[in-house]
Design an enzyme around this catalytic site. Structure first.
Site, short mmCIF file in Angstrom:
data_model
loop_
_atom_site.label_atom_id
_atom_site.label_comp_id
_atom_site.label_asym_id
_atom_site.label_seq_id
_atom_site.Cartn_x
_atom_site.Cartn_y
_atom_site.Cartn_z
N CYS A 123 -1.63 -11.08 2.67
CA CYS A 123 -0.40 -10.64 3.82
C CYS A 123 -1.37 -9.97 5.01
O CYS A 123 -2.02 -9.48 5.50
CB CYS A 123 -0.12 -9.63 2.75
SG CYS A 123 1.04 -10.24 0.93
N CYS A 126 -1.98 -6.58 5.74
CA CYS A 126 -2.69 -5.52 4.33
C CYS A 126 -4.15 -5.63 4.29
O CYS A 126 -4.46 -6.85 4.14
CB CYS A 126 -2.22 -5.64 3.40
SG CYS A 126 -2.72 -5.42 1.20
N GLY A 166 -4.82 -5.83 -5.16
CA GLY A 166 -3.85 -7.23 -5.81
C GLY A 166 -2.68 -7.12 -6.15
O GLY A 166 -1.99 -6.51 -5.56
N GLU A 167 -2.87 -8.02 -7.16
CA GLU A 167 -0.98 -8.94 -7.26
C GLU A 167 -0.67 -8.89 -8.33
O GLU A 167 -1.18 -9.32 -9.75
CB GLU A 167 -0.61 -10.43 -6.66
CG GLU A 167 0.03 -10.48 -7.13
CD GLU A 167 1.85 -9.74 -7.09
OE1 GLU A 167 2.06 -9.15 -6.27
OE2 GLU A 167 2.53 -10.05 -8.11
N LEU A 222 9.65 -6.66 0.80
CA LEU A 222 10.44 -7.65 1.09
C LEU A 222 9.93 -8.07 2.42
O LEU A 222 9.72 -8.74 2.46
CB LEU A 222 11.58 -6.94 0.53
CG LEU A 222 12.85 -8.13 0.81
CD1 LEU A 222 13.17 -9.75 0.33
CD2 LEU A 222 14.23 -7.40 0.82
N HIS A 223 10.33 -6.85 3.25
CA HIS A 223 9.66 -6.54 3.99
C HIS A 223 9.81 -7.18 5.54
O HIS A 223 9.38 -7.19 6.69
CB HIS A 223 7.94 -6.76 4.00
CG HIS A 223 7.14 -6.04 3.43
ND1 HIS A 223 7.81 -4.22 2.69
CD2 HIS A 223 5.75 -5.84 2.40
CE1 HIS A 223 6.72 -3.92 2.07
NE2 HIS A 223 5.69 -4.88 2.18
N1 SAH Z 1 0.42 -6.71 -4.24
C1 SAH Z 1 1.51 -5.53 -4.64
C2 SAH Z 1 0.77 -4.88 -5.11
C3 SAH Z 1 -0.23 -4.11 -4.53
S1 SAH Z 1 0.24 -3.63 -2.25
C4 SAH Z 1 2.02 -6.23 -3.56
O1 SAH Z 1 1.78 -6.22 -2.54
O2 SAH Z 1 3.85 -5.42 -3.83
C5 SAH Z 1 1.82 -1.88 -2.66
C6 SAH Z 1 2.01 -1.95 -1.08
O3 SAH Z 1 1.73 -1.74 -0.40
C7 SAH Z 1 3.00 -3.06 -0.83
O4 SAH Z 1 4.27 -2.39 -0.48
C8 SAH Z 1 2.47 -3.82 0.51
O5 SAH Z 1 3.41 -4.50 1.10
C9 SAH Z 1 2.61 -2.21 0.58
N2 SAH Z 1 0.96 -1.79 1.71
C10 SAH Z 1 0.27 -2.92 1.98
N3 SAH Z 1 -0.61 -2.74 3.38
C11 SAH Z 1 -0.08 -1.61 3.28
C12 SAH Z 1 -0.24 -0.68 4.72
N4 SAH Z 1 -1.28 -0.96 5.31
N5 SAH Z 1 0.95 0.23 5.37
C13 SAH Z 1 1.79 0.41 4.14
N6 SAH Z 1 1.96 -0.39 2.82
C14 SAH Z 1 0.98 -1.27 2.60
FE1 SF4 Z 2 -0.26 -8.41 -0.20
FE2 SF4 Z 2 0.24 -6.93 -2.25
FE3 SF4 Z 2 -2.09 -8.71 -1.75
FE4 SF4 Z 2 -1.69 -7.24 0.25
S1 SF4 Z 2 -1.69 -7.01 -2.43
S2 SF4 Z 2 -2.29 -9.14 0.18
S3 SF4 Z 2 0.38 -6.51 0.20
S4 SF4 Z 2 -0.02 -9.65 -2.09
#
Ligand code: SAH
Ligand code: SF4
Length: 350
Positions: A123, A126, A166-167, A222-223
Site C-alpha cells: 500500500c 504504509c 502484514g496482512e 477501505l481508505h
Molecule cells: N494489512 C492489514 C492490517 C495491518 S495495517 C490492513 O491493511 O488492514 C492496519 C491498519 O493501519 C490498516 O487500516 C492500514 O491501512 C493502517 N495504516 C497503514 N499505514 C498507516 C499510517 N501510516 N498511518 C495510519 N494508519 C496506517
Molecule cells: Fe497494506 Fe496492511 Fe500491508 Fe500495510 S500492512 S502494506 S496497509 S496490507
C-alpha cells in the site's frame, strides 16, 4: 532450531492448538485431558519448567522435556511513548525482528500484533508495505508476542488487534490457529469479541472467515470510495475492486450477523474532500457497519500528509449527515512510530 540429545528436532509447544496436543498425546498413549493440564501450566500458571508440572506423570514430563521447547521471542528493545503506549522490538528464534505495540485503554490493555515480516501488498501510504514480505509468522510466534509482553510487563492483555505489520488473510492458517488458542478457555482466554482482525480486503480471506463461526471483529481497510483512488493507494484493489469487496463484506455480515468496521485513513488532498465523503456515504448506505476515521501518521519516506482537525471534523460530520455510523480513532504512540502500519521500517534503518 533446537535438537534433543538423540538428534530429534524439538518443537515449540506454543505452536500446538489444544486439540492437536490432545491428539498427539493420545497417539502416544497419554490421556486426552493431559493436554488441558499442560495448557493450564503454560498459559494460566506460566510455568516454563516441564519437571515442575506436578500433576503430570513422570514419563509425560520426561517426554515433554525431551521433545518440546517453550520458545518465546526475546525483547530486544522497549520504547515508551508519552501517552503510555509501549513499542516492543522482539527477536524471533531465527534472528528476525518484529514489532508489537501495547496500548493502554480505559477498558484494558490491548496488543497490536505483527503477522508477517514485511508485507507484499505494498500500500502506497504504509511503512510496512515498503518492505517486501520475508516470511509469515507461525501461530506460536504470534502467541509468543503476547507472552513476551505479558512476562516483561507483568500484566494480562485483554484485547488484541491484528493490525501490526502484514496482512492477516495472507497468513490465514497461522492466524486462525492463533485465534483459536488465544480464545480457548484453557489457553489465554481472550474473548473473541475482544479480538479484531484487520484486512486490506483480500476477498477470498473474507469468504473463508465468514464460515469460521467465530465472534471475532472484522475491520476492512477501505481508505477510498472510488476505484481510481483506492487502486492508487492499495494495489490489491486491482484484484478485488470496491464493489467485489463490499459484496463479499455484505455476505460476511449476513452470514455472521456481525457488524463490520470499515477503516478510512484521512490523507490530505487524496481522499479527504466532501465529494469523497458523499461517495463513501452512498457506497455504505444500508451496510451494517461503522466507519472508523483514522488520522494518517506520516512516514518519512512517503509523500502523504495528514489532514488538520477541522478537515477531519468536517469529513466526520459529512458522513454522519450522510447517514453512516462513524467512530474516530485517535492514533496512539505517534511519537514513537507505534501507530499501526508504522512498524519496523525505522528499526531497519538504524
Ligand atoms: N494489512 C492489514 C492490517 C495491518 S495495517 C490492513 O491493511 O488492514 C492496519 C491498519 O493501519 C490498516 O487500516 C492500514 O491501512 C493502517 N495504516 C497503514 N499505514 C498507516 C499510517 N501510516 N498511518 C495510519 N494508519 C496506517
Ligand atoms: Fe497494506 Fe496492511 Fe500491508 Fe500495510 S500492512 S502494506 S496497509 S496490507
Amino acid at each position: 532450531m533446537c535438537y534433543n540429545k538423540k538428534g530429534d528436532y524439538m518443537k515449540n509447544l506454543f505452536e500446538y492448538t489444544l486439540e492437536e496436543l490432545a491428539g498427539k498425546f493420545e497417539r502416544l498413549g497419554y490421556k486426552h485431558f493431559n493436554a488441558r493440564q499442560v495448557y493450564s501450566w503454560i498459559y494460566k500458571k506460566r510455568m516454563w519448567d516441564f519437571d515442575s508440572m506436578s500433576d503430570l506423570s513422570k514419563p509425560l514430563r520426561t517426554y515433554l522435556r525431551d521433545h518440546f521447547t517453550l520458545e518465546m521471542p526475546r525483547v530486544k528493545r522497549r520504547q515508551v511513548s508519552q501517552d503510555g503506549t509501549i513499542k516492543f522490538l522482539l527477536e524471533l528464534a531465527d534472528g528476525h525482528v518484529v514489532e508489537t505495540v501495547l496500548m493502554d485503554h480505559p477498558y484494558g490493555k490491548s496488543l497490536c500484533v505483527t503477522v508477517q515480516i514485511g508485507c507484499s501488498l505494498g500500500c502506497a501510504f504504509c511503512a510496512s508495505g515498503l518492505k517486501q514480505k520475508v516470511r509469515d509468522l507461525s501461530s506460536g510466534e504470534l502467541i509468543g508476542q503476547i507472552l513476551a509482553v505479558e512476562e516483561t510487563e507483568k500484566l494480562r492483555i485483554s484485547h488484541l488487534v491484528l493490525m501490526g505489520t502484514g496482512e492477516p488473510f495472507d497468513n490465514y492458517d497461522a492466524v486462525m490457529r492463533f485465534i483459536r488458542t488465544v480464545n480457548c478457555p484453557q489457553g489465554l482466554e481472550i474473548g473473541a469479541r475482544k479480538i479484531t482482525v484487520s484486512t486490506s480486503g483480500l476477498v477470498p480471506g473474507i469468504e473463508r472467515f465468514k464460515d469460521e463461526n467465530l465472534q471475532v471483529n472484522l475491520a476492512v481497510s477501505l481508505h477510498a470510495a472510488d476505484d481510481a483512488t483506492r487502486s492508487r493507494l492499495m494495489p490489491i484493489n486491482d484484484v478485488y475492486p470496491i464493489r467485489t469487496l463490499i459484496d463479499a463484506t455484505q455476505r460476511y455480515i449476513e452470514k455472521t450477523n456481525r457488524r463490520v468496521t470499515f477503516e478510512y485513513l484521512l490523507i490530505d488532498s487524496i481522499n479527504d474532500s466532501m465529494q469523497d465523503a458523499d461517495r463513501l456515504a452512498k457506497l455504505l448506505r444500508g451496510v451494517n457497519c461503522y466507519v472508523n476515521l483514522i488520522p494518517y501518521n506520516p512516514v518519512d519516506e512517503l509523500p502523504f500528509r495528514s489532514v488538520d482537525e477541522a478537515r477531519h471534523r468536517a469529513f466526520y460530520d459529512r458522513l454522519i449527515r450522510g447517514g453512516l455510523r462513524v467512530t474516530s480513532r485517535r492514533e496512539k504512540g505517534g511519537d514513537i512510530d507505534a501507530a499501526c502500519g508504522q512498524l519496523r521500517i525505522k528499526e531497519a534503518r538504524d
